[in-house]
Design a protein around this motif. Sequence first.
Motif, PDB file in Angstrom:
ATOM      1  N   TYR A 142      37.087 -29.715  11.000  1.00 25.20           N
ATOM      2  CA  TYR A 142      35.633 -29.745  11.171  1.00 25.20           C
ATOM      3  C   TYR A 142      34.975 -28.638  10.342  1.00 25.20           C
ATOM      4  N   GLN A 163      34.694 -29.604   6.779  1.00 29.49           N
ATOM      5  CA  GLN A 163      33.591 -30.543   6.547  1.00 29.49           C
ATOM      6  C   GLN A 163      32.253 -29.808   6.552  1.00 29.49           C
ATOM      7  N   THR A 216      41.309 -33.877   4.731  1.00 29.06           N
ATOM      8  CA  THR A 216      40.113 -33.042   4.785  1.00 29.06           C
ATOM      9  C   THR A 216      40.414 -31.633   4.279  1.00 29.06           C
ATOM     10  N   ALA A 252      39.137 -30.159   0.755  1.00 27.70           N
ATOM     11  CA  ALA A 252      38.186 -29.047   0.811  1.00 27.70           C
ATOM     12  C   ALA A 252      38.676 -27.890  -0.052  1.00 27.70           C
ATOM     13  N   ALA A 262      31.905 -34.389   1.711  1.00 25.26           N
ATOM     14  CA  ALA A 262      31.804 -33.947   3.104  1.00 25.26           C
ATOM     15  C   ALA A 262      31.558 -35.148   4.022  1.00 25.26           C
ATOM     16  N   LEU A 312      34.749 -37.362   4.317  1.00 22.01           N
ATOM     17  CA  LEU A 312      35.806 -36.706   5.107  1.00 22.01           C
ATOM     18  C   LEU A 312      35.441 -36.726   6.590  1.00 22.01           C
ATOM     19  N   TYR A 313      34.163 -36.454   6.874  1.00 24.64           N
ATOM     20  CA  TYR A 313      33.733 -36.478   8.273  1.00 24.64           C
ATOM     21  C   TYR A 313      33.884 -37.888   8.829  1.00 24.64           C
ATOM     22  N   ASP A 348      37.439 -38.748   9.573  1.00 25.69           N
ATOM     23  CA  ASP A 348      37.939 -37.979  10.704  1.00 25.69           C
ATOM     24  C   ASP A 348      37.348 -38.493  12.016  1.00 25.69           C
TER      25      ASP A 348
END
Lengths: 336, 237
Positions: free
Chosen positions: A21, A24, A171, A175, A230, A233-234, A237
Amino acid sequence: MEFLNAFVAFSNFVIVPAIAYGSQLALGALGVTLIYGILRFSNFAHGDTMAFGAMVTILVTWWFQSMGINLGPMPTALLALPFGIAGAALLVLATDRMVYRFYRAQKAAPVILVIVSMGVMFVMNGLVRFIIGPDGQQFADGERFIISARNFKTMTGLSEGLAFRTSQAITIVTAVIVVALLFWFLNKTRTGKSMRAFSDNEDLALLSGINPERVVAYTWIIVAALATIAGVLYGLDKGFKPFTYFQLLLPIFASAIVGGLGNPLGAIAGGFVIAFSEVTVTYAYKKVLIYLLPESLEPSTLVQLLSTDYKFAVSFAILIIVLLFKPTGLFKGNTA
Amino acid sequence: MSNPFLIGENMTGGYGRGADILHDCTISVAKGEIAVIVGPNGAGKSTAMKAVFGMLNLHKGSVRLDGEDITKLAPQARVAKGMGFVPQTQNIFTSMTVEENLEMGAFIRTDDFSNTLSQVYDLFPILKEKRYQAAGELSGGQRQQVAVGRALMTKPKLLMLDEPTAGVSPIVMDELFDRIIEVARSGISILMVEQNARQALEIADKGYVLVQGRNRFTDSGKALLADPEVRKSFLGG
């Protein structure tokens, strides 16, 4: 053994999810901080830029899936990501041409640009709902787990499992790569340096012959890429839903401000500070405490400091604390 | 003085649509010479320099560089023509390293500027020592050196300095003036606004005393220093 079990449970429910998290949020906050540093306003449309980029990626993913193209164990969305970035870049460049450039030419005050960006936010918001609808969408495919809880238990013999999902691993890895690329670009390339110069001292940058429209265009493209990554990826997830992206605006802004607006390093640190606070404060510690405490002290309640419904309050609280004691953010940023 | 390298002739104008600040003001610099603008507070010294650089609306008069009329050019275009400008404040990129500041100075150059970089380092050895340090962490005098160095990176033919010694100690001031003389010796014309009138006129080939946006006295630096009226009114006796 008891201690190990407690640690594994804590990792499973707090550390791993918070790192994912946080990554993200960090990517989102980097976009916000770049816009603030170079275009000098807080971009409220950032959450919806993320949603738009993610939406384009999802549509291309579905198209790929319908043609039978996939990445094996990896989600197909990674293959569609460049298309999402291109789509988001076109959208923000068009927005800049049609909306922001007008206000820039007028040298509008930052607060006016903030309101303008809210207008842009509503338009993008509507655009995304119009195209893909307001409902949640699942687009993750491929292998779901790298290590599933059951496998972990049989591997270690512990009674607690540590699940490590593919989306979390992707993620974190993505990142790290994106942040490394961004910092390389900002610190080593001529264009990146000119962006930093423009952010540092606009008048002197103009005197040095740096073309402001070029810097602005590069910034939007980079921001579109960061926002889309972002957002995707969010979505991988936690699932894609336009409204959640709008809600993400608060923790993202909190991250950028906590770290120091305009400071990329701060945005990353801020993202993890907010993510870890949110997850640790809303986690029910009962399970962990049962392992650690003697039987007589075992908690009868969930031992949850704050219900997950209030997780946004955590961002707010941290934001206020930081602004009270260190108004420029943890890292030296511009004054908000 | 028949053929100055740069001349702002009969300049009249002000900022935006505001009142005129300059009235029929003429400033010129010859090749490789140092010209200094002095005068009391609010005399329009910095304004005269900004007018020469195109940051002002002139509705009378003209600016010519090497015989070419540049009155209509934007400041950026004048940089490309060979004018370097060091603003009085905010003249460096504080968050960037010394070397990055110099690189940004050379932004409009497409050729290899490593030679100019080493020339600037030769002129200001302290900058070479601190090349990887953030410019904002340097002392006042060192920051001014970064600012001058940044402007030199375009290889200008004319360097304009707006109060380069503002806020630095007397020792640093002497040092900066020495460097400025050195720059002028290399063939670059210098136009400078200075608060420290006496010291500035000592190194000036040409001095301008402005009062309320008008030329009051114009002569060589030495002659102005010797002029009893200039001494009495502007140099404190």
